[in-house]
Structures are given as structure tokens and as C-alpha cells.
Motif scaffolding. Structure first.
Motif: not given
Length: 176
Positions: A112-115, A139-156, A161-165
Motif C-alpha cells: 500500500w505504501r509503495d502504491r 495521508l496526502r501530506q505524508l505521500i507528498r513528503n515521501a515523494r519529495r524525499e525519494r526525488e531528492q534521494q534523502k533517507p525515507p 511515517k506513512l507506513f506507521r500511519h
């Protein structure tokens, strides 16, 4: 008068188990005892064990010598013979099924998190159908943050946090 020969030894039914079979069973009981010893007390409390076996299991932690521990494990194996082995094995099976269920639930939430991170809003709608008590905005805020981290190649960290939610949302539904 000569004695009559009863025939080959294979025709005589041997009702006792062989010495090798007895040793094998004893080693299995010792291994079962070691598994019980390795468990946390809260897990071990699920088993209906005799007081003698409980005491022997607790005593194991205080034995420093390797040889003394080996002898003690033989004693634990001997005590295991008096226990209700089918009930103990059934409890082990139940614990294994619970572990498998938790692992599967964990993998479903990871999917679910990856999707959610990959697809965005369409996946959010699908998730909210399955888990209506989830908070859309968070949920949407955490998804945006996770995408941003992935694009900037930062630690996830946001992905975690999305997974915990997601886990909290899934647990809320499971309790209903």
C-alpha cells in the motif's frame, strides 16, 4: 529334545521403540525445551506448563557452565515427557500462524505504501475505500513528503511515517 526355532527375527513383533528412536525423541523434547527457554516470559505464559518445568526453565538462565547446562537440558527434556505435548505443539502452531498473519499484513501495508507513493490520489481513494477511518489529509501530506524525499534521494523518514500511519489505520479497522 532340540528347541524349535521361531523363524526369522523380523517375524517377532517388537513393541518397544528402539534405543535410537528413544534418543531421537529425547533430543526432540530437549529442542522443544530450548525453544521454550528462548522465549520471552510473556510468550511462554501462553503454554500450560507444569510448575516443575516452569521452575526448570527459569533456572536455566542461572547456569553458567556449558556442561551443567547440557545436563540441565537433559533434565528439561525429561520433564517435557510429562507435559501435554499435543497442546504445546498446537500452541506453537497457533503462534506460527499469528506470525505468518502479521508478516502478510506487514507486506500488504508495504505494498500500500509503495502504491500510494507511486500512484498518488487514485491510490489514496482506493486505500480510503478499504480503510475509511484513515485521515485523508495526513495521508496526502505524508505521500507528498515521501515523494519529495525519494526525488531528492534523502533517507525515507516520511515513508516510514506513512507506513506507521497506514499501520495505525489498519489496526483501527481490525478492532471494529
Amino acid at each position: 529334545m532340540p528347541k524349535k526355532h521361531a523363524g526369522p527375527a523380523s517375524e517377532i513383533p517388537d513393541e518397544r521403540p528402539s534405543k535410537t528412536q528413544l534418543k531421537r525423541e529425547m533430543h526432540e523434547l530437549q529442542a522443544l525445551g530450548e525453544t521454550l527457554i528462548a522465549m520471552k516470559p510473556a510468550e511462554r505464559a501462553r503454554f500450560a506448563l507444569s510448575d516443575d518445568l516452569q521452575h526448570a526453565i527459569e533456572e536455566t538462565a542461572r547456569i553458567p557452565s556449558r556442561e551443567a547446562r547440557r545436563r540441565h537440558m537433559q533434565y528439561v527434556g525429561k520433564l517435557m515427557r510429562r507435559e501435554d505435548l499435543p497442546a504445546i505443539r498446537a500452541e506453537f502452531d497457533a503462534m506460527e500462524q499469528e506470525r505468518l498473519w502479521r508478516d502478510q499484513a506487514f507486506h500488504r501495508l508495504e505494498a500500500w505504501r509503495d502504491r500510494l507513493v507511486d500512484e498518488g490520489d487514485p491510490a489514496v481513494d482506493a486505500f480510503l475505500e478499504a480503510y475509511p477511518d484513515a485521515d485523508r489529509q495526513t495521508l496526502r501530506q505524508l505521500i507528498r513528503n515521501a515523494r519529495r524525499e525519494r526525488e531528492q534521494q534523502k533517507p525515507p523518514s516520511s515513508a516510514r511515517k506513512l507506513f506507521r500511519h497506514l499501520r495505525e489505520s489498519a489496526e483501527l479497522k481490525a478492532q471494529d
